[in-house]
Structures are given as structure tokens and as C-alpha cells.
Design a protein around this motif. Structure first.
Motif, PDB file in Angstrom:
ATOM      1  N   SER A 141      47.818 -73.281 -12.684  1.00 21.30           N
ATOM      2  CA  SER A 141      48.030 -73.737 -14.060  1.00 21.30           C
ATOM      3  C   SER A 141      49.512 -73.999 -14.294  1.00 21.30           C
ATOM      4  N   VAL A 142      49.774 -74.882 -15.250  1.00 20.35           N
ATOM      5  CA  VAL A 142      51.153 -75.236 -15.569  1.00 20.35           C
ATOM      6  C   VAL A 142      51.475 -74.682 -16.950  1.00 20.35           C
ATOM      7  N   ASP A 143      52.574 -73.958 -17.051  1.00 17.32           N
ATOM      8  CA  ASP A 143      53.061 -73.462 -18.338  1.00 17.32           C
ATOM      9  C   ASP A 143      54.097 -74.487 -18.825  1.00 17.32           C
ATOM     10  N   ASP A 144      53.638 -75.416 -19.688  1.00 17.75           N
ATOM     11  CA  ASP A 144      54.510 -76.522 -20.109  1.00 17.75           C
ATOM     12  C   ASP A 144      55.727 -76.024 -20.873  1.00 17.75           C
ATOM     13  N   GLU A 145      55.540 -74.989 -21.674  1.00 15.20           N
ATOM     14  CA  GLU A 145      56.636 -74.498 -22.508  1.00 15.20           C
ATOM     15  C   GLU A 145      57.784 -73.945 -21.650  1.00 15.20           C
ATOM     16  N   ALA A 146      57.431 -73.112 -20.677  1.00 19.63           N
ATOM     17  CA  ALA A 146      58.459 -72.518 -19.811  1.00 19.63           C
ATOM     18  C   ALA A 146      58.801 -73.433 -18.636  1.00 19.63           C
ATOM     19  N   ASP A 147      58.004 -74.501 -18.460  1.00 18.90           N
ATOM     20  CA  ASP A 147      58.142 -75.395 -17.307  1.00 18.90           C
ATOM     21  C   ASP A 147      58.048 -74.588 -16.002  1.00 18.90           C
ATOM     22  N   GLU A 148      56.943 -73.861 -15.885  1.00 24.08           N
ATOM     23  CA  GLU A 148      56.683 -73.059 -14.696  1.00 24.08           C
ATOM     24  C   GLU A 148      55.259 -73.325 -14.212  1.00 24.08           C
ATOM     25  N   TRP A 150      51.917 -71.636 -12.207  1.00 31.63           N
ATOM     26  CA  TRP A 150      51.292 -70.375 -11.797  1.00 31.63           C
ATOM     27  C   TRP A 150      50.128 -70.680 -10.863  1.00 31.63           C
ATOM     28  N   ARG A 174      49.296 -63.338  -7.398  1.00 37.54           N
ATOM     29  CA  ARG A 174      49.629 -64.337  -8.412  1.00 37.54           C
ATOM     30  C   ARG A 174      51.004 -64.876  -8.062  1.00 37.54           C
ATOM     31  N   ARG A 176      54.288 -67.322  -9.201  1.00 38.40           N
ATOM     32  CA  ARG A 176      54.929 -67.978 -10.340  1.00 38.40           C
ATOM     33  C   ARG A 176      56.152 -68.739  -9.808  1.00 38.40           C
ATOM     34  N   TRP A 274      54.923 -81.083  -8.822  1.00 33.67           N
ATOM     35  CA  TRP A 274      55.918 -80.622  -9.815  1.00 33.67           C
ATOM     36  C   TRP A 274      57.313 -81.089  -9.390  1.00 33.67           C
TER      37      TRP A 274
END
Ligand SMILES: [Fe+2]
Length: 287
Positions: A141-148, A150, A174, A176, A274
Motif C-alpha cells: 500500500s502507498v501512504d500518499d500523505e507521508a509519501d511512503e 508499505w 512489514r 516501510r 515509486w
């Protein structure tokens, strides 16, 4: 140009130059010297007890966090340094394993860190065991807010997951990815199976094809001697090092995603996409 790149993914980010302890006893006349993005960097503690850094006579923005020194080469960081809350979490023991030099691109180093398929072959009797070679499907999954990015719900049978492990177990993983050359792995804590240990991998890009890979542990382990925890990680890194150094090309091919990762490598595919979406060129082959 001081540094050997115009890649903003490197210049405008926070890159480590090693553990804070490197600056112990330093001064302007006797600084800690290292290489970052092809340029010599000097860092020291000034007379006002401030940590400072220069490259080719130019001041660099220097930040200390998680026991490490972080430099922003352009002194115009695109965002703050990533959060690593486990570093200060009660009950965890932080152990710095320091760094190992590897003659490979930092992007290759991170991709290797994400790859579970090599465990039974490269880390036999530690992180994997033949014939149990299958990587079970997991989610990315992509955390758009943190630009990270997972990778979650990863699992793998491991004969000896850490220094404190006394039996094999199915370990939950997991991953990151916070920056192109910085990642954290979370894995089941052997002494406390409901919790996850954290292993930070901080890569110092020395050049496009050589790095120092630092490893920082935030573990639930009150008993294993520190020297044994460090030596376990060095054993694992030492197994990866020759494999990494024999990869050709040493840089990661991102042009047209020319190396198609295998079916199992969902994290690798996501990582490369990414990098491509960010236009990462340092340590990559892009044209
Ligand atoms: Fe490995």
C-alpha cells in the motif's frame, strides 16, 4: 556543483553520514570526514557544542535524529526527516549496528532488503530454510500523505529469526520505505510474539555504485548481550554483501523497467514504480 548529481530526490532529502558518535572528540581542526554523493563532507562539534557540517567550504544543513547524523545536501529539504516512533518507544532497546561498506547502488541495497525470496538461499538456517522457499502473497500500500510505501501481511518461516530465537517460527514482516535509500523492517519479536521489532536500514550513498549501509535496531529484547545482537546483524549483512556486489549492472535499471521482477516481488515492483514516479536517477540507469 559540489555533489555528483542533480537528482532532487537526493539533494533535497535527508541523507545519513553515519552515527552521531562519529563526532565525539571532533573539532574544526580535526573533523569527521566521509564521502556523500561523490563529495567529501566534514562534520564536527563546534565551540558552542553545535553539530556542524561542510562540503567544499560550504555549510550544510545537519540534523541529528535516532542517534544518526542527517545532511540535506541542497540545504532545502523537501520535507522533514521521516518519523521513527519505535526509536523512543518504552520497552524497546535501541542497538546501533553501525555500517558496512558495499560496492553497489543504494537502490539495489534497499531492494535486496525487501526481498524475502532470497532468505532460504542466502540466509540458510537463519532467515529461511530449504525446501520452504515460497513467498506467500502479501499486500502493498502507498501512504500518499507521508509519501511512503508499505508491504504488509508478509510472513515467512524462519529457523532463527534473531539472536534471541531458540526455535524456528513463522515470522510476520512489514516493510516501510520512507525514502529511496531508507527503509524500516518490522518483524515478529521472538521474546514477545505479539509485538514487532524494528530494523532501520539507513543507506549513505557514497557514489552511485558504492554505499555505507547502517543498521539500527529497536528490539524487544532485554537479555541478549549487545555485542551478540550486533554480530547477528553483521552475519546477515555479510551474507548479502557478496551477492549485492556481484549484481550487474551495479546500478538499478529503471529505464522501461527492463528487469522484470518475478511474480513474488510485489514489494520490488512497487518500489521500482515509486522510484520511477519520483524520477530517481542516482544509483539508477534511466537513459
Ligand atoms: Fe538478505
Amino acid at each position: 556543483m559540489i555533489f555528483d548529481t542533480s537528482d532532487p530526490n537526493m539533494l533535497d532529502s535527508w541523507l545519513t553520514i553515519g552515527p552521531q558518535t562519529r563526532l565525539k572528540g571532533t573539532s574544526q581542526a580535526n573533523p569527521y570526514r566521509t564521502i556523500l554523493l561523490g563529495a567529501e563532507v566534514s562534520a564536527w562539534i563546534d565551540q558552542g557544542e553545535n553539530f556542524v557540517a561542510q562540503s567544499n567550504g560550504k555549510w550544510l544543513m545537519l540534523h541529528t535524529a535516532y542517534g544518526y547524523l542527517w545532511v540535506c545536501p541542497s540545504s532545502k529539504p523537501a520535507k522533514p526527516l521521516f518519523a521513527f516512533p519505535e526509536y523512543a518507544e518504552a520497552g524497546r532497546r535501541v542497538v546501533d549496528c553501525d555500517g558496512i561498506g558495499v560496492a553497489v547502488s543504494g537502490l539495489r541495497m534497499i531492494e535486496n532488503f525487501l526481498d524475502m525470496a532470497h532468505f532460504p538461499y542466502v540466509h540458510a538456517s537463519y532467515l529461511g530454510e530449504l525446501p520452504q522457499t515460497e513467498v506467500a502473497p502479501y499486500k502493498v500500500s502507498v501512504d500518499d500523505e507521508a509519501d511512503e510505501i508499505w508491504a504488509i501481511e508478509c510472513k515467512f518461516y524462519q529457523p532463527r529469526t534473531s539472536k534471541s530465537a531458540t526455535t524456528g517460527m513463522e515470522v510476520q514482516y512489514r516493510y516501510r520505505m520512507m525514502q529511496p535509500m531508507t527503509a524500516i523492517l518490522y518483524k515478529t519479536a521472538f521474546p514477545r510474539p505479539g509485538e514487532m521489532d524494528a530494523i532501520g536500514l539507513f543507506v549513505q550513498p557514497v557514489t552511485q555504485e558504492s554505499i555505507i549501509a547502517y543498521c539500527l535496531l529497536a528490539f524487544f529484547d532485554d537479555t541478549t548481550p549487545q555485542v551478540d545482537m550486533i554480530s547477528f546483524q553483521h552475519t546477515i549483512f555479510g551474507q548479502d554483501k557478496p551477492i549485492l556486489e556481484n549484481q550487474r549492472p551495479k546500478r538499478m535499471p529503471l529505464r522501461g523497467m527492463s528487469e522484470i521482477p518475478t511474480r513474488c516481488d510485489a514489494a520490488s515492483v512497487a518500489y521500482r514504480r515509486w522510484l520511477v514516479s519520483k524520477g530517481v536517477s542516482y544509483g539508477a540507469i534511466v537513459d
